[in-house]
Design a protein around this motif. Structure first.
Motif, PDB file in Angstrom:
ATOM      1  N   LYS A  71      31.303  24.489  26.356  1.00 32.21           N
ATOM      2  CA  LYS A  71      30.290  24.826  27.362  1.00 32.21           C
ATOM      3  C   LYS A  71      30.877  25.663  28.493  1.00 32.21           C
ATOM      4  N   LEU A  72      32.200  25.627  28.641  1.00 35.93           N
ATOM      5  CA  LEU A  72      32.859  26.420  29.689  1.00 35.93           C
ATOM      6  C   LEU A  72      32.861  27.881  29.263  1.00 35.93           C
ATOM      7  N   VAL A  73      32.432  28.758  30.148  1.00 32.95           N
ATOM      8  CA  VAL A  73      32.216  30.157  29.811  1.00 32.95           C
ATOM      9  C   VAL A  73      33.484  30.883  29.357  1.00 32.95           C
ATOM     10  N   ASN A  74      34.654  30.513  29.862  1.00 36.06           N
ATOM     11  CA  ASN A  74      35.868  31.258  29.543  1.00 36.06           C
ATOM     12  C   ASN A  74      36.599  30.748  28.307  1.00 36.06           C
ATOM     13  N   VAL A  75      36.093  29.720  27.631  1.00 36.70           N
ATOM     14  CA  VAL A  75      36.734  29.193  26.426  1.00 36.70           C
ATOM     15  C   VAL A  75      36.342  30.069  25.237  1.00 36.70           C
ATOM     16  N   VAL A  76      37.365  30.580  24.518  1.00 37.49           N
ATOM     17  CA  VAL A  76      37.145  31.483  23.397  1.00 37.49           C
ATOM     18  C   VAL A  76      37.212  30.736  22.070  1.00 37.49           C
ATOM     19  N   LYS A  77      38.195  29.848  21.926  1.00 37.30           N
ATOM     20  CA  LYS A  77      38.405  29.163  20.642  1.00 37.30           C
ATOM     21  C   LYS A  77      39.112  27.842  20.898  1.00 37.30           C
TER      22      LYS A  77
END
Length: 177
Positions: A71-77
């Motif tokens: 849910k955190l916007v900056n998490v990619v994978k």
């Protein structure tokens, strides 16, 4: 239940921006999730960082944590790393009492673990060992009777193990061998 793992390692690829680590750690604090170990550093691409988080899965669902992290916007994978299929390492620095006869015993013990003496004082030594977390646990336990005056361990870092199968070779006629 004997032999049941109580920790899970997550490798979280994030955008390398200010505040991302604060948002990740804040999520854990708000939800009451216990972090056993945390390490973060940029990857080979300066636009991304990798956060390696070891979590206590006795009190928290891995599935719930990964849903919250995504849910955190900056998490990619996010990758769940199985210890059997990953390479995990940690660094230990410890200052140990080493006066008189104990000095040679501490030096021998550190040598047995392929560690290094990093600093020498009149009656203390600072030792360093990098390796698998269980190996660091073993050295730490063996150093305790000498008297550990300072101890610092880094957070665990981990990557998946590499593929070990060689690609199929072709003979000179172009057919698979």
């Amino acid at each position: 239940m004997a032999g049941r793992a109580t920790h899970q390692t997550l490798s979280v690829l994030v955008e390398n921006r200010s505040g991302v680590l604060a948002r990740v750690s804040s999520l854990f604090a708000r939800r009451g999730y216990n972090i056993i170990s945390l390490a973060v550093a940029p990857t080979d691409d300066p636009a991304f960082s990798r956060i390696t988080i070891v979590i206590d899965i006795e009190t928290t669902s891995v599935e719930q944590i990964t849903k919250q992290l995504f849910k955190l916007v900056n998490v990619v994978k996010i990758t769940e790393l199985d210890p059997a299929d990953s390479v995990e390492r940690e660094l230990l620095l410890a200052t140990v009492n080493a006066a008189g006869d104990n000095r040679s015993q501490v030096v021998e013990l550190v040598d047995l673990f392929n560690g290094k003496i990093e600093d020498v004082g009149y009656d203390t030594l600072t030792v360093m060992l990098a390796g698998e977390p269980a190996r660091l646990d073993d050295l730490e336990e063996l150093l305790r009777p000498y008297g550990i005056t300072d101890l610092q361990r880094t957070g665990r870092v981990a990557l998946p193990r590499l593929e070990r199968q060689a690609p199929r070779l072709r003979n000179v006629t172009g057919k698979a061998s």
